[in-house]
Design an enzyme around this catalytic site. Structure first.
Site, short mmCIF file in Angstrom:
data_model
loop_
_atom_site.label_atom_id
_atom_site.label_comp_id
_atom_site.label_asym_id
_atom_site.label_seq_id
_atom_site.Cartn_x
_atom_site.Cartn_y
_atom_site.Cartn_z
CG ASP A 46 -1.97 -1.10 1.18
OD1 ASP A 46 -1.75 -2.11 0.48
OD2 ASP A 46 -3.01 -0.95 1.86
CE LYS B 248 -5.01 1.86 3.02
NZ LYS B 248 -3.82 1.14 3.54
CE LYS C 283 -6.71 -1.47 3.02
NZ LYS C 283 -5.36 -2.00 3.26
#
Length: 248
Positions: free
Chosen positions: A99, A173, A207
């Protein structure tokens, strides 16, 4: 719905941030990994120095819990080269998903080429090594218009450079969960911001992270179109508890 399979169970505090000894902080990570095995979460999201520890614990568990880590965390202002070095080390340790924090400060300054290059090169190193990559855009630092633009930017780069098939391993995300907002405003995923990301980043995966702490919110996020949820409240979610604690 098997909500556990949507959860990236998360513990990202350093010992200093948690005001704990290194040993006590490591125990937090161990407890999270054991919880992930018990509840069969999708993934444990931890700092890279705990990847080897997680692999050893998970090895004989019989559960396919993935291991994720963060890159350029949490400010996102590291150089592209620094992020790539960090990513390569995590990949060599055997991480499954990475990430990356987008350099949203550069984006806000109009330095679009910097953002495009890091998204391209960061995605490339992950896909080349068959790893999933998630781009954290830090919604609390952006206006709604900026959320729309950066979500479209990530999508455009991924599809134009890597194509439809490989795009299935790329996420946008929402948040780090560490961004400090003024006046106690939300610092993570809200339904409004997730809707903006979904509308502008799909068919990339999405996400939601930061602020999802109970079952009802998690279910609503999935029904909205979210593919994964990053949370430090995974146990409360799977047990359908109310959880009002602050945090990721």
């Amino acid at each position: 719905m098997e909500i556990n399979k949507y959860l990236d169970a998360t513990y990202l505090k350093t010992a200093k941030q948690a005001n704990l000894s290194e040993e006590a902080n490591q125990q937090k990570v161990i407890d999270l990994i054991k919880e992930a095995i018990l509840f069969d979460y999708k993934l444990v999201m931890i700092r890279s120095n705990y990847i080897s520890l997680a692999k050893n614990i998970l090895k004989n568990s019989g559960k396919k819990v993935l291991i994720g880590t963060v890159i350029g965390f949490h400010e996102g202002t590291y150089s592209i080269e620094e992020k790539l070095i960090e990513a390569e080390k995590a990949i060599n340790l055997g991480v499954d998903e990475l990430d990356f924090v987008v350099n949203y400060e550069a984006f806000k300054k109009g330095e679009i080429d910097t953002v495009k290059e890091e998204v391209r090169r960061g995605t490339e190193i992950c896909l080349t090594n068959n790893k999933a990559v998630k781009w954290i855009i830090e919604v609390a630092a952006l206006t709604n218009k900026e959320i729309v633009v950066i979500s479209q930017l990530v999508k455009e780069i991924v599809f134009s450079v890597f194509g439809t098939d490989k795009a299935s391993k790329v996420f946008v995300k929402s948040s780090t969960g560490f961004f400090k907002t003024q006046n106690n405003l939300p610092n993570g995923a809200t339904f409004e911001t997730m809707q903006l990301i979904i509308e502008n980043a799909k068919p990339l995966k999405i996400k939601a992270a930061g602020g999802v702490r109970d079952y009802e919110t998690a279910i609503k996020m999935v029904n909205l179109g979210v593919d994964r949820i990053g949370t430090s409240s995974s146990k409360a979610i799977v047990n359908k508890e109310k959880n009002n604690n602050s945090g990721y």
